[in-house]
Design a protein around this motif. Structure first.
Motif, short mmCIF file in Angstrom:
data_model
loop_
_atom_site.label_atom_id
_atom_site.label_comp_id
_atom_site.label_asym_id
_atom_site.label_seq_id
_atom_site.Cartn_x
_atom_site.Cartn_y
_atom_site.Cartn_z
N VAL A 297 -8.48 4.77 0.44
CA VAL A 297 -7.81 6.06 0.67
C VAL A 297 -6.32 5.79 0.79
O VAL A 297 -5.90 4.99 1.65
N GLU A 298 -5.53 6.42 -0.05
CA GLU A 298 -4.08 6.25 0.00
C GLU A 298 -3.43 7.43 0.74
O GLU A 298 -3.84 8.58 0.56
N PHE A 299 -2.46 7.11 1.52
CA PHE A 299 -1.75 8.12 2.32
C PHE A 299 -0.32 8.29 1.82
O PHE A 299 0.32 7.32 1.41
N PRO A 300 0.19 9.52 1.93
CA PRO A 300 1.55 9.77 1.43
C PRO A 300 2.64 9.29 2.37
O PRO A 300 3.80 9.20 2.00
N SER A 301 2.25 9.03 3.62
CA SER A 301 3.28 8.59 4.58
C SER A 301 2.68 7.64 5.58
O SER A 301 1.46 7.61 5.80
N ASP A 304 0.95 9.48 8.53
CA ASP A 304 -0.43 9.93 8.29
C ASP A 304 -1.41 8.77 8.45
O ASP A 304 -2.50 8.92 9.02
N LEU A 305 -1.03 7.59 7.93
CA LEU A 305 -1.89 6.42 8.04
C LEU A 305 -2.11 6.03 9.49
O LEU A 305 -3.24 5.75 9.92
N THR A 308 -4.33 8.44 11.39
CA THR A 308 -5.74 8.26 11.01
C THR A 308 -6.31 7.03 11.66
O THR A 308 -7.46 7.02 12.15
N TYR A 334 -7.89 1.96 3.94
CA TYR A 334 -6.93 3.03 4.15
C TYR A 334 -5.55 2.41 4.00
O TYR A 334 -5.20 1.44 4.72
N PHE A 336 -1.17 2.68 2.82
CA PHE A 336 0.07 3.38 2.48
C PHE A 336 1.00 2.39 1.83
O PHE A 336 1.26 1.31 2.38
#
Length: 340
Positions: A297-301, A304-305, A308, A334, A336
């Motif tokens: 799962v890639e996060f935009p920031s 956010d990572l 989570t 997970y 970023f």
């Protein structure tokens, strides 16, 4: 540059025109308020200032009327106690004078000698024995002779006529003065009184006591003075005006001199996120087997990572070689990846 300051500068640049105009208006309004707020206030008050001094005294002397081995006949003496047969005539003298630099004052004095007889502390009668008046400029000297032997004889005759079982008697000297004129061009006036007392003892000696008074004349003057006011208010107004003007200049400078590239903006924001979430991140290395293997799962920031990871009860790992931030949970990666 500090990320927080960088964000503030970005916001000012985006809204530079509004910031510039509003700051100018605020600066002008505060500057106007500063100029119309008085720094001093003029006040007037009435003050009394000394203009002149005056002094008055009622004393006495006597002329030696009988040859004796102590004083020469005709000599004037001023004694604490007078022999009645040697100095039968007392001469009380009222002296009043004004002390000033420039005075033109008319002074009038009145003096009278009276004797009285009392019974049980209440006067049965009093009679004026002698009276006199005098006037002068800026002062007056008034003398009046009192034949004490004659007065004592009169009291004895009156008491004998009344057949009083007991009595009290006395001789009083009453003086008063009044003045009016100008001192240093200012009108002045006043009045007062001086009293003396002749006390006969043992029928052979007598004493004299008299008042001494003095005073100061004043004049009222209206004085205008200034006192500082609004110091704190004026300082705040001036300081606010300068700060608002400085903000307007900053907005203008940022508009034309501050134009960071998107990469710089992204990098500074990443620094801000790293500073914010640094306590949730540990250094580590991403295993090679996870680099290309799903699921992930890639996060935009970064934020956010991290949030989570907190929800999963995990820490974020930073791989400095690959420039990645990640954590693994349940076989899921997970991740970023900051933009380079």
């Amino acid at each position: 540059m500090d990320p927080a300051l960088f964000e503030v500068l970005l916001k000012i640049r985006r809204n530079w025109l509004a910031v510039f105009l509003v700051s100018l208006l605020i600066s002008g309004a505060l500057a106007y308020a500063y100029t119309v707020t008085p720094a001093v206030v003029r006040e007037t008050s009435k003050v009394s200032k000394p203009l002149y001094r005056w002094g008055g005294v009622l004393n006495a002397s006597a002329v030696v009327a009988k040859e004796n081995p102590i004083w020469s006949s005709g000599e004037r003496v001023s004694l604490p106690i007078y022999p009645l047969d040697v100095t039968p005539v007392l001469e009380p003298t009222l002296t009043w004078k004004i002390y000033a630099k420039s005075a033109d004052v008319n002074v009038t004095a009145h003096m009278k000698v009276l004797y009285y007889v009392s019974y049980n502390g209440e006067r049965l009668f009093e009679k004026v024995y002698n009276a006199s008046s005098a006037s002068g400029r800026n002062g007056v000297v008034l003398s009046i002779p009192v034949n004490v032997s004659d007065v004592v004889s009169r009291i004895e005759a009156d008491v004998a006529f009344l057949k009083l079982p007991r009595f009290e008697s006395g001789i009083e000297v009453k003086g008063d003065f009044s003045y009016s004129g100008t001192v240093e061009g200012k009108p002045v006036s006043g009045r007062g009184s001086l009293n003396g007392n002749v006390k006969v003892s043992y029928g052979s000696v007598y004493t004299f006591t008299g008042d001494a008074v003095n005073g100061t004349g004043t004049y009222t003057e209206t004085v205008t003075f200034t006192r500082p006011v609004n110091r704190v208010k004026r300082t705040l107004l001036l300081g606010g005006s300068v700060l608002a003007l400085a903000l307007a200049i900053v907005a203008l400078v940022l508009r034309f001199r501050f134009n960071p590239s998107p990469e710089v903006v992204e990098r500074v924001r990443a620094m801000a996120e790293l500073r914010r979430y640094g306590k949730w991140i540990s250094a580590g290395k991403l295993p090679e087997s996870y680099v290309h293997s799903p699921p992930k799962v890639e996060f935009p920031s970064l934020g956010d990572l991290v949030e989570t990871a907190i929800d999963h009860g995990k820490r974020v790992i930073h791989d400095p070689e690959r420039g990645l931030y990640f954590f693994v949970d349940g076989g899921v990666l997970y991740i970023f990846s900051p933009k380079s």
